[in-house]
Design a protein around this motif. Structure first.
Motif, short mmCIF file in Angstrom:
data_model
loop_
_atom_site.label_atom_id
_atom_site.label_comp_id
_atom_site.label_asym_id
_atom_site.label_seq_id
_atom_site.Cartn_x
_atom_site.Cartn_y
_atom_site.Cartn_z
N ARG A 72 0.83 -1.20 0.00
CA ARG A 72 0.00 0.00 0.00
C ARG A 72 0.87 1.25 0.00
NH1 ARG A 72 -3.91 -0.59 4.74
NH2 ARG A 72 -4.49 1.55 4.21
N ASP A 73 0.36 2.28 -0.66
CA ASP A 73 0.98 3.59 -0.68
C ASP A 73 -0.09 4.57 -0.24
OD1 ASP A 73 2.10 6.06 -1.24
OD2 ASP A 73 3.01 5.41 -3.12
N ASN A 74 -0.10 4.87 1.05
CA ASN A 74 -1.16 5.74 1.58
C ASN A 74 -1.10 7.14 0.99
OD1 ASN A 74 -2.10 3.62 3.10
ND2 ASN A 74 -1.32 4.39 5.04
N ALA A 75 0.08 7.61 0.67
CA ALA A 75 0.21 8.95 0.08
C ALA A 75 -0.53 9.03 -1.25
CB ALA A 75 1.67 9.29 -0.10
N LYS A 76 -0.60 7.90 -1.96
CA LYS A 76 -1.31 7.86 -3.24
C LYS A 76 -2.71 7.26 -3.09
CE LYS A 76 2.85 7.50 -6.10
NZ LYS A 76 3.56 6.70 -7.14
N SER A 77 -3.08 6.91 -1.85
CA SER A 77 -4.38 6.26 -1.60
C SER A 77 -4.57 5.07 -2.54
CB SER A 77 -5.52 7.26 -1.77
OG SER A 77 -5.51 8.21 -0.73
#
Length: 127
Positions: A72-77
Protein backbone atom coordinates in the motif's frame (compact mmCIF):
# COMPACT_ATOMS: atom_id res chain seq x y z
CA UNK A 1 -18.42 10.24 -3.20
CA UNK A 2 -16.38 7.40 -1.72
CA UNK A 3 -15.06 5.07 -4.40
CA UNK A 4 -12.56 2.30 -5.00
CA UNK A 5 -11.39 1.74 -8.55
CA UNK A 6 -9.42 -1.31 -9.62
CA UNK A 7 -7.18 -1.43 -12.67
CA UNK A 8 -4.42 -3.55 -14.14
CA UNK A 9 -6.32 -6.67 -15.11
CA UNK A 10 -6.00 -8.35 -18.47
CA UNK A 11 -5.05 -11.46 -20.37
CA UNK A 12 -1.73 -13.09 -19.51
CA UNK A 13 -0.10 -16.40 -20.29
CA UNK A 14 0.55 -18.95 -17.55
CA UNK A 15 3.68 -18.01 -15.67
CA UNK A 16 3.20 -14.34 -16.43
CA UNK A 17 2.69 -11.39 -14.11
CA UNK A 18 0.19 -8.61 -13.55
CA UNK A 19 -0.02 -5.79 -11.04
CA UNK A 20 -3.47 -4.76 -9.91
CA UNK A 21 -4.09 -1.33 -8.44
CA UNK A 22 -6.88 -0.20 -6.16
CA UNK A 23 -7.24 3.57 -5.99
CA UNK A 24 -9.45 5.33 -3.47
CA UNK A 25 -11.24 8.56 -4.20
CA UNK A 26 -13.23 10.65 -1.79
CA UNK A 27 -11.32 9.32 1.21
CA UNK A 28 -7.84 8.36 2.31
CA UNK A 29 -6.84 4.80 3.03
CA UNK A 30 -4.78 5.48 6.16
CA UNK A 31 -7.38 4.09 8.58
CA UNK A 32 -8.61 1.27 6.39
CA UNK A 33 -7.57 -2.32 6.02
CA UNK A 34 -7.70 -3.33 2.36
CA UNK A 35 -8.57 -6.72 0.99
CA UNK A 36 -8.37 -8.27 -2.45
CA UNK A 37 -11.05 -10.81 -3.29
CA UNK A 38 -11.75 -12.76 -6.45
CA UNK A 39 -14.67 -14.60 -7.97
CA UNK A 40 -14.42 -17.09 -10.79
CA UNK A 41 -17.47 -18.13 -12.85
CA UNK A 42 -19.57 -20.62 -10.94
CA UNK A 43 -17.51 -20.26 -7.78
CA UNK A 44 -17.91 -18.41 -4.55
CA UNK A 45 -15.98 -15.25 -3.85
CA UNK A 46 -12.76 -15.88 -1.95
CA UNK A 47 -10.35 -13.64 -0.13
CA UNK A 48 -6.94 -13.54 -1.78
CA UNK A 49 -4.91 -11.12 0.30
CA UNK A 50 -5.29 -8.26 2.73
CA UNK A 51 -3.14 -5.63 4.41
CA UNK A 52 -3.80 -4.00 7.74
CA UNK A 53 -3.88 -0.27 8.37
CA UNK A 54 -1.63 0.10 11.42
CA UNK A 55 1.53 -1.88 10.67
CA UNK A 56 0.78 -3.10 7.17
CA UNK A 57 0.52 -6.69 8.32
CA UNK A 58 -0.28 -8.91 5.36
CA UNK A 59 -2.27 -12.11 4.94
CA UNK A 60 -2.59 -14.42 1.96
CA UNK A 61 -4.72 -17.26 0.69
CA UNK A 62 -2.58 -20.40 0.84
CA UNK A 63 -2.74 -20.98 -2.89
CA UNK A 64 -1.18 -17.58 -3.68
CA UNK A 65 1.50 -17.46 -0.99
CA UNK A 66 4.91 -16.88 -2.53
CA UNK A 67 3.35 -15.69 -5.80
CA UNK A 68 1.27 -12.65 -4.84
CA UNK A 69 2.40 -9.60 -2.88
CA UNK A 70 0.12 -6.92 -1.48
CA UNK A 71 1.40 -3.44 -0.68
CA UNK A 72 0.00 0.00 0.00
CA UNK A 73 0.98 3.59 -0.68
CA UNK A 74 -1.16 5.74 1.58
CA UNK A 75 0.21 8.95 0.08
CA UNK A 76 -1.31 7.86 -3.24
CA UNK A 77 -4.38 6.26 -1.60
CA UNK A 78 -3.55 3.15 -3.59
CA UNK A 79 -3.09 -0.52 -2.78
CA UNK A 80 -1.35 -2.92 -5.13
CA UNK A 81 -1.48 -6.64 -5.73
CA UNK A 82 1.56 -7.92 -7.56
CA UNK A 83 0.75 -11.29 -9.07
CA UNK A 84 3.58 -13.46 -10.36
CA UNK A 85 3.72 -17.02 -11.70
CA UNK A 86 0.08 -16.78 -12.64
CA UNK A 87 -1.87 -19.97 -13.19
CA UNK A 88 -5.09 -20.64 -15.12
CA UNK A 89 -6.85 -21.18 -11.79
CA UNK A 90 -6.12 -17.55 -10.90
CA UNK A 91 -8.60 -16.51 -13.59
CA UNK A 92 -11.35 -14.46 -11.97
CA UNK A 93 -12.75 -11.00 -11.45
CA UNK A 94 -10.65 -9.35 -8.77
CA UNK A 95 -12.18 -6.86 -6.36
CA UNK A 96 -10.63 -4.64 -3.74
CA UNK A 97 -12.47 -3.67 -0.58
CA UNK A 98 -11.85 -1.28 2.32
CA UNK A 99 -12.64 -1.89 5.96
CA UNK A 100 -12.39 0.99 8.42
CA UNK A 101 -10.20 -0.13 11.29
CA UNK A 102 -7.02 1.12 12.95
CA UNK A 103 -5.43 -2.19 13.82
CA UNK A 104 -3.08 -4.93 12.68
CA UNK A 105 -5.97 -7.05 11.52
CA UNK A 106 -7.70 -7.64 8.26
CA UNK A 107 -10.17 -10.26 7.10
CA UNK A 108 -10.08 -12.75 4.25
CA UNK A 109 -12.90 -15.04 5.30
CA UNK A 110 -15.74 -12.54 5.49
CA UNK A 111 -16.28 -10.02 2.75
CA UNK A 112 -19.22 -8.65 4.70
CA UNK A 113 -16.77 -7.03 7.11
CA UNK A 114 -15.73 -4.55 4.42
CA UNK A 115 -17.37 -1.16 4.00
CA UNK A 116 -16.54 -0.23 0.42
CA UNK A 117 -15.99 -2.28 -2.73
CA UNK A 118 -14.64 -1.58 -6.18
CA UNK A 119 -16.28 -2.65 -9.41
CA UNK A 120 -13.74 -5.37 -10.19
CA UNK A 121 -11.15 -6.04 -12.85
CA UNK A 122 -10.95 -9.18 -14.97
CA UNK A 123 -7.83 -11.33 -14.83
CA UNK A 124 -7.58 -14.12 -17.39
CA UNK A 125 -4.66 -16.55 -17.39
CA UNK A 126 -4.61 -18.57 -20.57
CA UNK A 127 -2.28 -19.68 -23.34
Amino acid sequence: QLQLVESGGGLVQPGGSLRLSCAASGFTLDYYAIGWFRQAPGKEREGVSCISSKERTTFYLDSVKGRFTISRDNAKSTVYLQMNSLKPEDTAVYYCAAMRTWSNLCVLSNGGAYDYWGQGTQVTVSS
